[in-house]
Scaffold this active site. Structure first.
Site, PDB file in Angstrom:
ATOM      1  N   CYS A   1      13.135  83.124  51.898  1.00 41.92           N
ATOM      2  CA  CYS A   1      12.413  84.395  52.059  1.00 41.92           C
ATOM      3  C   CYS A   1      13.188  85.278  53.041  1.00 41.92           C
ATOM      4  O   CYS A   1      13.472  84.855  54.169  1.00 41.92           O
ATOM      5  CB  CYS A   1      11.004  84.127  52.588  1.00 41.92           C
ATOM      6  SG  CYS A   1      10.118  85.647  52.976  1.00 41.92           S
TER       7      CYS A   1
ATOM      8  N   ASP B   1      11.715  79.103  49.912  1.00 44.13           N
ATOM      9  CA  ASP B   1      10.780  79.176  48.789  1.00 44.13           C
ATOM     10  C   ASP B   1      11.225  78.180  47.723  1.00 44.13           C
ATOM     11  O   ASP B   1      12.419  77.889  47.616  1.00 44.13           O
ATOM     12  CB  ASP B   1      10.782  80.587  48.185  1.00 44.13           C
ATOM     13  CG  ASP B   1      10.082  81.602  49.072  1.00 44.13           C
ATOM     14  OD1 ASP B   1       9.065  81.245  49.690  1.00 44.13           O
ATOM     15  OD2 ASP B   1      10.561  82.756  49.145  1.00 44.13           O
TER      16      ASP B   1
END
Lengths: 122, 122, 122, 122, 122, 122, 122, 122, 122, 122
Positions: free
Chosen positions: B34, B41
């Site tokens: 991210c 992620d």
């Protein structure tokens, strides 16, 4: 009690406005309060949309949805209002919300709303 | 930090270019970072396409996707960029990518992009 | 903010105190608030006990658990406190509570407490 | 490359040290790197323990596990090292870690370690 | 036709010989040939063991199991021979193999062997 | 109508009589006839045993079970008779049969028999 | 309103009284009435027993359970009474009933009773 | 190494050529060999077709597919060749083959081919 | 051996002939005999139709299907004949039968027939 | 015995009559009585509709459906009558009811009715 405000919703610029594509967001921790009994209701919201110029930001969506935590409203009103707010803020090419509520009295209810009005004849 | 490069993607000749057929590739071990929080992620990519003259080679796809491991990008950008790279390299008759990311803050998001632009009215 | 009070819990007479038997109660709609972040947590409580002279009444359990809706507490404290309250009110022959919380930051946590202290060597 | 350091792990005081109870933490987003091939491995860690004086803090566990993201180590070593680190920091009454790795070459592997040494004859 | 040879199996040093812990390896792509009909059989092997001084290496296990691809043997013999070979090469503290074969003639068979001999009275 | 005969059951020599190990055979296509109504019953048999000197041969088991196709008998008798026949023919160290019949009148029944007599107190 | 009568229950001779074996009967269509609200309750009964001299007959069990269709009783009483009736009529070596009721108010309850009294410490 | 030969495929007369109907055949035990690495691949074939004058015979299909057991070919070629062979032998009104291969390197691939060429725009 | 006779099928008057609606009947206990090997086959029939003037009666359907229990016929013939018989007796506005047979030789087959002839191009 | 009366059904004003949207209500606890045998039937009703001016109220739906508890009627009649009553009371833009009944005699039946008459050719 004040209404959950669409002002909480933030957006960011769509990174690919030239292409029609779909963003699906699933929120299994939605909860509101039944206006008749004062008891909490629980459900899962699935929001699918084709963004136009902006996308909604996930953290702000979460804060917006938490406004319903102690807010009294019927299933049908809640789902329609969330669609209205998200459409107003993001002006998407299209959007559908499916709200699936947990059973009450042995009966389970889902509400499905969409923008712009779909042809449900299919 | 450099962008993941489409130069990593290799192709091989389509063994049956006379026939429209579909190749689906599912990659459940996709991970990126991210850009806002620096946190990783995770997600699953499903790539489906009708090859024209070439197909992408699976091992090179794997190496290409691993370039995202320490790369910061938002869900929507990542998915659109992967489609752009795969289309540029394989020039398929059509392609769709479905990216399903694991939950963050109790909210789960999927992004679905396709080439050429589909008619989402259905 | 006041603590959820065990005074809300009501009981009824065990219809078969001569027999050791098990009552399992599953509450999938438990929610409390993280004391550090102020964000809501969600989980499922499974309460299993052998009643002695009284059983807890389900509607009062529901009202008692709803007290946690806007109450800030850590997973471990919440689960231990609910056990303490239910044991104090029903004086069961034995009781176990399993609390399963939904994921935060990609990590999921369960807490399992029991009365009287079990031998966990098995 | 430095070893993931147990200094990242933070603890908080066990709210109920008088009672033996179990905390289970499930981390489905664990990833490390194979020291032989340099390819990433993926897996799910399930950590179950009976705390003594302290519990480990979840956010610090997450940061600690992210240290393995670009760290090369074999399945068996990784799992044993995580147990050693968590035991050193929390001094639990007992702890078990189950690590389930995704398939490689059509073969899937799990590693299960525990503290103190269990009697596996059962 | 020669027998699959245990010489293919390689080992590496157990990184934690001081601790009893379990390694589970699942091989869903096992295939051999029925000695009576010459038809292929398919199955899943699950191997669980507590290593002593060495662990078996996964790639060599894969090569060893592929030796059965065109080898004729009955379910019971195959499973027992694999246990014998793995025990001979790794000298584990204990080992269990569960072989689950796909249906033939509407009947499905599993074979479960262990070392040292377990007490199946439980 | 004659009884299904255990003479149909064939055996082969246990390839590893020195080791206690388990063979599980699952037969999901068992069918017999209700002696009261003449209607067919359907069910799944799971046979698990530790062979001694011989194992039963699967094809002969299939032919033996097909004898029940037009044979009238109650659930409890059928299951006990199959155990008696298989024990008589294979003289196993132990055997258990679990018969799961499909629902009749909204009620489903399973029968579980074992040899030698187990201690069901557990 | 009269009580459901155990006189409806019929038995037949146990075909294998020399052997301890288990009969499981699952009744997913059980319904009774809540004595407080007059609303119907629904659930699944699982009855497992080791017969002694007689087994209960399934059709008569069905008729007996239908007596509860318009009968008002609490979960705990119903389950205990059914155990008492079935034990009185069949005098089994042992019996356990597990009653799983459908959710009310977001809360689900199971009751587990057994004869003779089990040691629940395990 | 010779190519698997379509001469192995046998047919029988379609019992209802006046009616368009679908036959689906699922073969979960397909295996071939990767021409690059020499390692076996595994997969499930689903063949659906509307027969015209003949249907393929199942036992001959099985023998034909076993020819791929030690045959080296890429996913895309194998699937297209099987379609070509089955179409040549049975001349169906239409046919579709879906081949789903097990994961390699954390990536899973499916190939879908059909006859006559479908319009994939839907 | 005589053919199963459609004379066994009874009908009752459609209670709502003014409305097009669908009745689905699922029969998971269908069994017939392979004419080549004499071995039993097993399968599930799903019959869906829009009744016109009459509906078929379920008990008579059950008796009719039991006629196949000792009847030898191939999958494709059986499914087409059942459709022919049900269409002849009920003259429905439309009907579809899906027959799913259990695996033989590692291969599973479904047959789907419909009346009147559907356009399978979709 | 009187017919269940549609007068029990209450409605409330549709909060968004300007928009076509769908409300799905699932009732898994429906039970009625077979008029031929006097035995209870069980099933799940799924009601999906686009409201026009009013929606039906869930508690009144529950009371209305409970009227069928001791009412004798065939599957097809019951489902059609419930549709007729709900349409009469709510005058929806469209409505579909799917009734799934539990098995009787090894056969399971679903009835699907809709308003206005759908084109089932799809």
């Amino acid at each position: 009690m004040t209404e959950p405000s669409r002002d909480l919703l933030e957006t960011f610029e769509n990174p690919n406005p030239d292409r029609d594509y779909v963003i699906e967001t699933i929120c299994p921790e939605f909860t509101s309060v039944c206006p008749k009994t004062g008891q909490p209701d629980y459900g899962t919201l699935t929001i699918a949309y084709i963004p136009d110029e902006v996308c909604f930001e996930l953290k702000s969506l979460k804060m917006y949805l938490q406004e319903y935590r102690n807010h009294g409203a019927f299933y049908e009103s809640v789902t329609n209002k969330i669609l209205d707010d998200l459409v107003a803020v993001t002006q998407p090419r299209s959007m559908e919300i499916r709200a699936e509520f947990t059973p009450r009295g042995g009966i389970r209810t889902n509400v499905i709303v969409s923008y712009p009005d779909e042809n449900w004849d299919e």
